[in-house]
Motif scaffolding. Structure first.
Motif, PDB file in Angstrom:
ATOM      1  N   ASP A  33     -26.327  98.601  -6.466  1.00 40.29           N
ATOM      2  CA  ASP A  33     -27.383  98.309  -5.559  1.00 40.29           C
ATOM      3  C   ASP A  33     -28.878  97.704  -6.263  1.00 40.29           C
ATOM      4  O   ASP A  33     -28.597  97.632  -7.403  1.00 40.29           O
ATOM      5  CB  ASP A  33     -27.754  99.334  -4.704  1.00 40.29           C
ATOM      6  CG  ASP A  33     -28.426 100.801  -5.539  1.00 40.29           C
ATOM      7  OD1 ASP A  33     -28.810 100.569  -6.487  1.00 40.29           O
ATOM      8  OD2 ASP A  33     -28.731 101.754  -4.727  1.00 40.29           O
ATOM      9  N   LYS A  34     -29.556  97.465  -5.469  1.00 41.00           N
ATOM     10  CA  LYS A  34     -30.759  96.884  -5.989  1.00 41.00           C
ATOM     11  C   LYS A  34     -31.178  97.798  -6.861  1.00 41.00           C
ATOM     12  O   LYS A  34     -31.918  97.178  -8.169  1.00 41.00           O
ATOM     13  CB  LYS A  34     -31.972  96.591  -4.990  1.00 41.00           C
ATOM     14  CG  LYS A  34     -31.619  95.298  -4.119  1.00 41.00           C
ATOM     15  CD  LYS A  34     -32.888  94.627  -3.382  1.00 41.00           C
ATOM     16  CE  LYS A  34     -32.588  93.842  -2.525  1.00 41.00           C
ATOM     17  NZ  LYS A  34     -33.620  93.387  -1.600  1.00 41.00           N
ATOM     18  N   CYS A  35     -31.269  98.943  -6.917  1.00 37.81           N
ATOM     19  CA  CYS A  35     -32.046  99.972  -7.670  1.00 37.81           C
ATOM     20  C   CYS A  35     -31.085 100.069  -9.210  1.00 37.81           C
ATOM     21  O   CYS A  35     -31.462 100.033 -10.181  1.00 37.81           O
ATOM     22  CB  CYS A  35     -32.065 101.376  -7.155  1.00 37.81           C
ATOM     23  SG  CYS A  35     -32.585 102.657  -8.145  1.00 37.81           S
ATOM     24  N   ALA A  36     -29.876 100.050  -9.161  1.00 34.80           N
ATOM     25  CA  ALA A  36     -29.015  99.884 -10.191  1.00 34.80           C
ATOM     26  C   ALA A  36     -29.314  98.583 -11.223  1.00 34.80           C
ATOM     27  O   ALA A  36     -29.301  98.781 -12.333  1.00 34.80           O
ATOM     28  CB  ALA A  36     -27.707 100.007  -9.804  1.00 34.80           C
ATOM     29  N   GLY A  37     -29.333  97.797 -10.347  1.00 31.91           N
ATOM     30  CA  GLY A  37     -29.528  96.338 -10.942  1.00 31.91           C
ATOM     31  C   GLY A  37     -31.172  96.415 -11.879  1.00 31.91           C
ATOM     32  O   GLY A  37     -31.174  95.801 -12.895  1.00 31.91           O
ATOM     33  N   LEU A  38     -32.118  96.957 -10.932  1.00 28.51           N
ATOM     34  CA  LEU A  38     -33.580  96.880 -11.542  1.00 28.51           C
ATOM     35  C   LEU A  38     -33.238  98.016 -13.062  1.00 28.51           C
ATOM     36  O   LEU A  38     -33.978  97.665 -13.613  1.00 28.51           O
ATOM     37  CB  LEU A  38     -34.351  97.492 -10.520  1.00 28.51           C
ATOM     38  CG  LEU A  38     -34.982  96.514  -9.971  1.00 28.51           C
ATOM     39  CD1 LEU A  38     -36.025  96.993  -8.623  1.00 28.51           C
ATOM     40  CD2 LEU A  38     -35.891  95.220 -10.570  1.00 28.51           C
ATOM     41  N   GLN A  39     -32.547  98.746 -12.972  1.00 37.66           N
ATOM     42  CA  GLN A  39     -32.606  99.811 -14.086  1.00 37.66           C
ATOM     43  C   GLN A  39     -32.017  99.032 -15.051  1.00 37.66           C
ATOM     44  O   GLN A  39     -32.385  99.254 -16.215  1.00 37.66           O
ATOM     45  CB  GLN A  39     -31.745 100.991 -13.548  1.00 37.66           C
ATOM     46  CG  GLN A  39     -32.218 102.065 -12.672  1.00 37.66           C
ATOM     47  CD  GLN A  39     -31.383 103.336 -12.315  1.00 37.66           C
ATOM     48  OE1 GLN A  39     -30.132 102.932 -11.824  1.00 37.66           O
ATOM     49  NE2 GLN A  39     -31.941 104.372 -12.243  1.00 37.66           N
ATOM     50  N   TRP A  40     -31.023  98.367 -14.797  1.00 35.98           N
ATOM     51  CA  TRP A  40     -30.413  97.635 -16.112  1.00 35.98           C
ATOM     52  C   TRP A  40     -31.434  96.876 -16.696  1.00 35.98           C
ATOM     53  O   TRP A  40     -31.636  96.494 -17.897  1.00 35.98           O
ATOM     54  CB  TRP A  40     -29.309  96.865 -15.867  1.00 35.98           C
ATOM     55  CG  TRP A  40     -28.233  96.064 -16.940  1.00 35.98           C
ATOM     56  CD1 TRP A  40     -27.332  96.719 -17.557  1.00 35.98           C
ATOM     57  CD2 TRP A  40     -28.648  94.922 -17.143  1.00 35.98           C
ATOM     58  NE1 TRP A  40     -26.833  95.674 -18.276  1.00 35.98           N
ATOM     59  CE2 TRP A  40     -27.505  94.636 -18.257  1.00 35.98           C
ATOM     60  CE3 TRP A  40     -29.416  93.805 -16.970  1.00 35.98           C
ATOM     61  CZ2 TRP A  40     -27.481  93.437 -18.943  1.00 35.98           C
ATOM     62  CZ3 TRP A  40     -29.371  92.563 -17.642  1.00 35.98           C
ATOM     63  CH2 TRP A  40     -28.625  92.308 -18.498  1.00 35.98           C
ATOM     64  N   VAL A  41     -32.255  95.760 -15.799  1.00 34.38           N
ATOM     65  CA  VAL A  41     -33.396  95.173 -16.251  1.00 34.38           C
ATOM     66  C   VAL A  41     -34.177  95.761 -17.080  1.00 34.38           C
ATOM     67  O   VAL A  41     -34.742  95.280 -18.203  1.00 34.38           O
ATOM     68  CB  VAL A  41     -33.725  94.283 -15.153  1.00 34.38           C
ATOM     69  CG1 VAL A  41     -34.960  93.367 -15.659  1.00 34.38           C
ATOM     70  CG2 VAL A  41     -32.765  93.461 -14.738  1.00 34.38           C
ATOM     71  N   CYS A  42     -34.672  96.995 -16.448  1.00 39.32           N
ATOM     72  CA  CYS A  42     -35.919  97.778 -17.188  1.00 39.32           C
ATOM     73  C   CYS A  42     -35.255  98.270 -18.477  1.00 39.32           C
ATOM     74  O   CYS A  42     -36.055  98.216 -19.536  1.00 39.32           O
ATOM     75  CB  CYS A  42     -36.110  99.028 -16.442  1.00 39.32           C
ATOM     76  SG  CYS A  42     -37.196  98.617 -14.842  1.00 39.32           S
ATOM     77  N   GLU A  43     -33.946  98.593 -18.654  1.00 40.46           N
ATOM     78  CA  GLU A  43     -33.353  98.901 -19.902  1.00 40.46           C
ATOM     79  C   GLU A  43     -33.474  97.700 -20.954  1.00 40.46           C
ATOM     80  O   GLU A  43     -33.853  98.019 -22.421  1.00 40.46           O
ATOM     81  CB  GLU A  43     -32.015  99.487 -19.682  1.00 40.46           C
ATOM     82  CG  GLU A  43     -31.823 100.809 -19.170  1.00 40.46           C
ATOM     83  CD  GLU A  43     -30.247 100.883 -18.856  1.00 40.46           C
ATOM     84  OE1 GLU A  43     -29.384 100.263 -19.361  1.00 40.46           O
ATOM     85  OE2 GLU A  43     -29.991 102.019 -18.155  1.00 40.46           O
ATOM     86  N   GLN A  44     -33.401  96.569 -20.545  1.00 44.95           N
ATOM     87  CA  GLN A  44     -33.338  95.351 -21.291  1.00 44.95           C
ATOM     88  C   GLN A  44     -34.772  95.117 -21.712  1.00 44.95           C
ATOM     89  O   GLN A  44     -35.164  94.557 -22.924  1.00 44.95           O
ATOM     90  CB  GLN A  44     -32.799  94.301 -20.915  1.00 44.95           C
ATOM     91  CG  GLN A  44     -31.451  94.401 -19.940  1.00 44.95           C
ATOM     92  CD  GLN A  44     -30.226  95.035 -21.034  1.00 44.95           C
ATOM     93  OE1 GLN A  44     -30.097  94.466 -22.211  1.00 44.95           O
ATOM     94  NE2 GLN A  44     -29.841  96.142 -20.554  1.00 44.95           N
ATOM     95  N   LEU A  45     -35.793  95.185 -21.010  1.00 43.56           N
ATOM     96  CA  LEU A  45     -37.054  95.153 -21.289  1.00 43.56           C
ATOM     97  C   LEU A  45     -38.051  96.318 -21.747  1.00 43.56           C
ATOM     98  O   LEU A  45     -39.106  96.089 -21.792  1.00 43.56           O
ATOM     99  CB  LEU A  45     -37.974  94.618 -19.801  1.00 43.56           C
ATOM    100  CG  LEU A  45     -37.389  93.261 -19.341  1.00 43.56           C
ATOM    101  CD1 LEU A  45     -37.918  92.934 -18.168  1.00 43.56           C
ATOM    102  CD2 LEU A  45     -37.297  92.167 -20.372  1.00 43.56           C
ATOM    103  N   ASP A  46     -37.282  97.508 -21.791  1.00 49.64           N
ATOM    104  CA  ASP A  46     -37.990  98.537 -22.363  1.00 49.64           C
ATOM    105  C   ASP A  46     -39.108  99.187 -21.493  1.00 49.64           C
ATOM    106  O   ASP A  46     -40.230  99.202 -21.784  1.00 49.64           O
ATOM    107  CB  ASP A  46     -38.303  98.650 -23.586  1.00 49.64           C
ATOM    108  CG  ASP A  46     -38.854  99.726 -24.235  1.00 49.64           C
ATOM    109  OD1 ASP A  46     -38.324 100.889 -23.956  1.00 49.64           O
ATOM    110  OD2 ASP A  46     -39.557  99.904 -25.246  1.00 49.64           O
ATOM    111  N   VAL A  47     -38.787  99.188 -20.049  1.00 49.84           N
ATOM    112  CA  VAL A  47     -39.720  99.483 -19.212  1.00 49.84           C
ATOM    113  C   VAL A  47     -39.198 100.711 -18.349  1.00 49.84           C
ATOM    114  O   VAL A  47     -38.174 100.984 -18.113  1.00 49.84           O
ATOM    115  CB  VAL A  47     -40.130  98.386 -18.091  1.00 49.84           C
ATOM    116  CG1 VAL A  47     -40.791  98.947 -16.896  1.00 49.84           C
ATOM    117  CG2 VAL A  47     -40.640  97.222 -18.663  1.00 49.84           C
ATOM    118  N   SER A  48     -40.240 101.748 -18.253  1.00 54.72           N
ATOM    119  CA  SER A  48     -39.843 102.998 -17.684  1.00 54.72           C
ATOM    120  C   SER A  48     -39.814 102.866 -16.041  1.00 54.72           C
ATOM    121  O   SER A  48     -40.680 102.095 -15.520  1.00 54.72           O
ATOM    122  CB  SER A  48     -40.351 104.231 -17.963  1.00 54.72           C
ATOM    123  OG  SER A  48     -41.891 104.118 -17.684  1.00 54.72           O
TER     124      SER A  48
END
Length: 263
Positions: free
Chosen positions: A190-205
């Motif tokens: 879902d959108k949340c899972a996708g955002l979590q992946w992007v955050c991992e790439q950008l090192d954002v909590s």
């Protein structure tokens, strides 16, 4: 201030009812990007139906989490970074069951062979669908499905959502995508899972994410983000999932909150 990630739904949130971005929202998004914050679009639309916003948003947005999390790419160039699909047989099973139990259901599907949609789908979409309809999406073929949509002339989206769980394989779930159709995909995406992946790439909590949305498919990301912002035009369930409620999309609600962030 730590660098924030601003996650923006499109239809009903960043966009006006005309499908464009107001001048005030454009300026606010550019201002937060200039201040060093990441801006990510999180939408039910596939990447190619976001590209037309490049002229307004330029390079202020870095990523798009598209098709409710199953497709992630860069913006505005649309380079695909991640694509999550499911076996085409699952999609075929779902279509067959809907057709048997809910005659008159129409479909659109995206697979590794392309995209196909049946009559009536294009009229339900907030963006232009520039391909001709087909009589049966099952003729498209492919081995992997990336997105499946269902719609019905005589049933509302809430009614379809209530009926869907009993008709879908257990690994698939239905969401409201913000248009007059339901969006069917893996329960884990879902959108949340996708955002979590992007955050991992950008090192954002997660604590440093501010997410904006108005529809049911925004709920998980509003709950997960450190700060979830529902639009004033969102329904009660979405507003209940958020930390705050902004003015509506037609009252530049995104800009109101972002301007306050920058002080």
């Amino acid at each position: 201030m730590n660098a924030k990630l601003i996650a923006l739904d499109l239809d009903g949130t960043l966009l006006t009812s005309r499908g464009d971005v107001s001048e005030r929202n454009v300026a606010a998004v550019q201002a937060v990007a200039d201040a060093g914050h990441h801006v990510v679009i999180a939408t039910g639309r596939p990447l190619h139906l976001v590209a037309d916003l490049g002229g307004q948003l330029g390079t202020s947005v870095s990523h798009v989490v598209g098709t409710n999390g199953s497709m992630i790419g860069t913006f505005p160039d649309g380079q695909l970074l991640r694509l999550m699909g499911f076996d085409i047989d699952l999609a075929h099973r779902a279509i067959a069951t809907f057709r048997q139990e809910l005659p008159g259901t129409g479909f659109a599907i995206a697979t590794d062979a392309g995209m196909a949609h049946e009559r009536g789908f294009a009229q339900r979409m907030p963006a232009v669908v520039d391909t001709d309809p087909t009589d049966d999406v099952l003729t498209l073929g492919g081995t992997e499905a990336f997105k499946l949509f269902a719609f019905h002339d005589d049933m509302s989206v809430p009614a379809l959502l209530r009926a869907a769980p009993a008709l879908l394989p257990e690994t698939l779930a239905a969401m409201h995508m913000g248009a007059e159709a339901i969006d069917i995909g893996l329960t884990t995406i879902d959108k949340c899972a996708g955002l979590q992946w992007v955050c991992e790439q950008l090192d954002v909590s997660a604590a440093d994410v501010i997410a904006f949305g108005d529809e049911w498919n925004d709920i998980t990301m509003l709950e997960w983000a450190g700060r979830g912002v529902a639009m004033g035009n969102a329904d009660a369930r979405v507003r209940a999932a958020a930390n705050e409620v902004a003015p509506s999309n037609m009252a530049d609600g995104v800009a109101v909150v972002l301007e306050r962030l920058l002080g």
